[in-house]
Design an enzyme around this catalytic site. Structure first.
Site, PDB file in Angstrom:
ATOM      1  N   LYS A  93       8.091 -11.017   7.469  1.00  0.00           N
ATOM      2  CA  LYS A  93       8.465 -11.172   6.058  1.00  0.00           C
ATOM      3  C   LYS A  93       9.968 -11.305   5.899  1.00  0.00           C
ATOM      4  O   LYS A  93      10.735 -10.485   6.410  1.00  0.00           O
ATOM      5  CB  LYS A  93       7.975  -9.958   5.260  1.00  0.00           C
ATOM      6  N   HIS A  99       9.766 -14.111   0.476  1.00  0.00           N
ATOM      7  CA  HIS A  99      10.059 -13.799  -0.927  1.00  0.00           C
ATOM      8  C   HIS A  99      11.141 -14.789  -1.335  1.00  0.00           C
ATOM      9  O   HIS A  99      12.322 -14.589  -1.051  1.00  0.00           O
ATOM     10  CB  HIS A  99      10.545 -12.350  -1.085  1.00  0.00           C
ATOM     11  N   LEU A 152       0.818  -1.226   0.000  1.00  0.00           N
ATOM     12  CA  LEU A 152       0.000   0.000   0.000  1.00  0.00           C
ATOM     13  C   LEU A 152       0.842   1.262   0.000  1.00  0.00           C
ATOM     14  O   LEU A 152       0.312   2.364  -0.032  1.00  0.00           O
ATOM     15  CB  LEU A 152      -0.954   0.010   1.200  1.00  0.00           C
ATOM     16  N   ASP A 211       0.219  -9.267  -4.650  1.00  0.00           N
ATOM     17  CA  ASP A 211       1.526  -8.618  -4.826  1.00  0.00           C
ATOM     18  C   ASP A 211       1.387  -7.364  -5.675  1.00  0.00           C
ATOM     19  O   ASP A 211       2.318  -6.978  -6.392  1.00  0.00           O
ATOM     20  CB  ASP A 211       2.567  -9.575  -5.430  1.00  0.00           C
TER      21      ASP A 211
HETATM   22  C1  NCD Z   1       7.465  -5.358  -4.816  1.00  0.00           C
HETATM   23  C2  NCD Z   1       7.500  -3.849  -4.527  1.00  0.00           C
HETATM   24  O1  NCD Z   1       7.568  -3.053  -5.484  1.00  0.00           O
HETATM   25  O2  NCD Z   1       7.411  -3.473  -3.368  1.00  0.00           O
HETATM   26  N1  NCD Z   1       7.974  -5.592  -6.136  1.00  0.00           N
HETATM   27  C3  NCD Z   1       7.750  -6.682  -6.914  1.00  0.00           C
HETATM   28  O3  NCD Z   1       8.385  -6.771  -7.968  1.00  0.00           O
HETATM   29  N2  NCD Z   1       6.888  -7.598  -6.581  1.00  0.00           N
HETATM   30  C4  NCD Z   1       8.239  -6.109  -3.781  1.00  0.00           C
HETATM   31  C5  NCD Z   1       8.028  -7.596  -3.825  1.00  0.00           C
HETATM   32  O4  NCD Z   1       7.053  -8.112  -3.294  1.00  0.00           O
HETATM   33  O5  NCD Z   1       8.853  -8.298  -4.422  1.00  0.00           O
HETATM   34 ZN    ZN Z   2       5.275  -8.129  -2.873  1.00  0.00          ZN
END
Ligand code: NCD
Ligand code: ZN
Length: 330
Positions: free
Chosen positions: A95, A132, A16, A237
């Site tokens: 996380k 991740h 967010l 995501d």
């Molecule tokens: C996410 C971000 O921009 O915060 N970027 C992404 O490529 N998914 C971070 C993440 O969850 O890997």
């Molecule tokens: Zn993410």
């Protein structure tokens, strides 16, 4: 069937952002989701009880009935002593970002073993580990596959720890999760159900980590989502970046999918003859894994076309400019 009413979904992985952007993104997500697991990779990151409570308050202030489910970012120097306090403050997950794997992860973890004391506490306090799962030094398309031995080691070391392998992007992850104990689950994003590496090459605005991979990987992810397998649930995501950051050399990683999620999922599930599997995927399996009650609100999606805007709040949304044959009923 031209419309479907389901329990209002949860987004089990959402960015967010912060400051003045937060209001826009939170309000957009709230239109489709009752709850969201809020990712902690802000700048500075969400690490302490104070950070969590402040960030939660900011989200609550700009939304109406949305329930943010808070996480904290595990850092190399995280103190295991704070886990019980985080838990008391309703933090649902920690996380783990491998250092350098994705946006704002430079302060992440280089060797997972350093987290052992923290993971032990998380296991004790029934806090979920959200991962991740990529090895940043591997070749782009192998990063997730190469992480699976690490996931397995963590799982074997802490068998009671509930683990979510976030945004699964390759067949090997699906196979691993299927073969592991029920404490290991996977979240699946919209874009990994739709896009492949070819789409990213043609439109770098959808570059994200983990990178969408081959059609065979996408097929495996679709099978997991379509077959009503409770080990897999939705986490968008959705990760907005302003247009300026998404062009030129080394564009930022992250794709803003939030505005199109339910319409596009309904279209995809409908076209594959599995619309009846949508509710479990977006509103039931994730809640069960996280041991949350099911939401009481409902939402209706109808077979009526919508056009995705080219730009929203300075961000190019996923599927910009295209038509989706389903939309939210208002
Ligand atoms: C996410 C971000 O921009 O915060 N970027 C992404 O490529 N998914 C971070 C993440 O969850 O890997
Ligand atoms: Zn993410």
């Amino acid at each position: 069937m031209n419309e479907i009413t389901i329990i209002k979904p949860d987004d089990f992985h959402i960015h967010l952002r912060q400051g003045s952007d937060l209001e826009y993104y939170a309000k957009e997500s709230e239109k489709q989701f009752k709850r969201g697991i809020i990712m902690p990779n802000t700048v500075p990151p969400i690490v302490t009880v104070n950070d969590v409570n402040r960030y939660r308050d900011e989200i609550l202030k700009v939304t109406e009935g949305f329930e943010p489910l808070m996480t904290f970012k595990i850092l190399p120097d995280s103190d295991p002593g704070i886990i019980s306090e985080l838990k008391q403050n309703k933090v649902i997950a920690g996380k783990y970002y491998p250092a350098g794997a994705t946006t704002n992860s430079e302060d992440g973890i280089t060797d997972w073993k350093i987290m052992k004391p923290v993971l032990k506490e998380m296991e004790k306090h029934a806090m979920v580990l959200s991962i991740h799962g990529e090895v940043p030094d591997s070749f782009l398309l192998n990063r997730e596959r190469d992480f699976l031995p690490i996931l397995d080691e963590i799982h074997r070391t802490f068998p009671k720890l509930r683990i979510v392998m976030e945004h699964v992007s390759c067949k090997e992850s699906i196979d691993y999760i299927n073969s592991a104990h029920d404490h290991v689950a996977g979240s699946i994003s919209l874009h990994h159900l739709i896009s492949t590496i070819e789409d990213v090459i043609n439109d770098t605005s959808i570059k994200c980590m983990p990178i969408p991979k081959t059609p065979e990987d996408r097929e495996a992810i679709r099978f997991a989502a379509f077959s009503g397998n409770r080990k897999f649930f939705f986490g968008s995501d959705s990760a907005p970046h302003k247009v300026e950051g998404k062009i030129g050399f080394n564009p930022k990683s992250g794709v803003y999918t939030a505005p199109v999620i339910l319409p596009k999922l309904a279209e995809l599930f409908y076209e594959n003859g599995v619309l009846d599997k949508l509710e479990n995927f977006v509103s039931v399996y994730g809640a069960r894994f996280y041991k949350l009650p099911l939401n009481r609100e409902h939402i209706t999606v109808i077979k009526k076309p919508m056009i995705v805007p080219d730009e929203m709040y300075g961000v190019r949304p996923y599927l910009a400019g295209s038509e989706i044959s389903w939309s939210l009923k208002n």
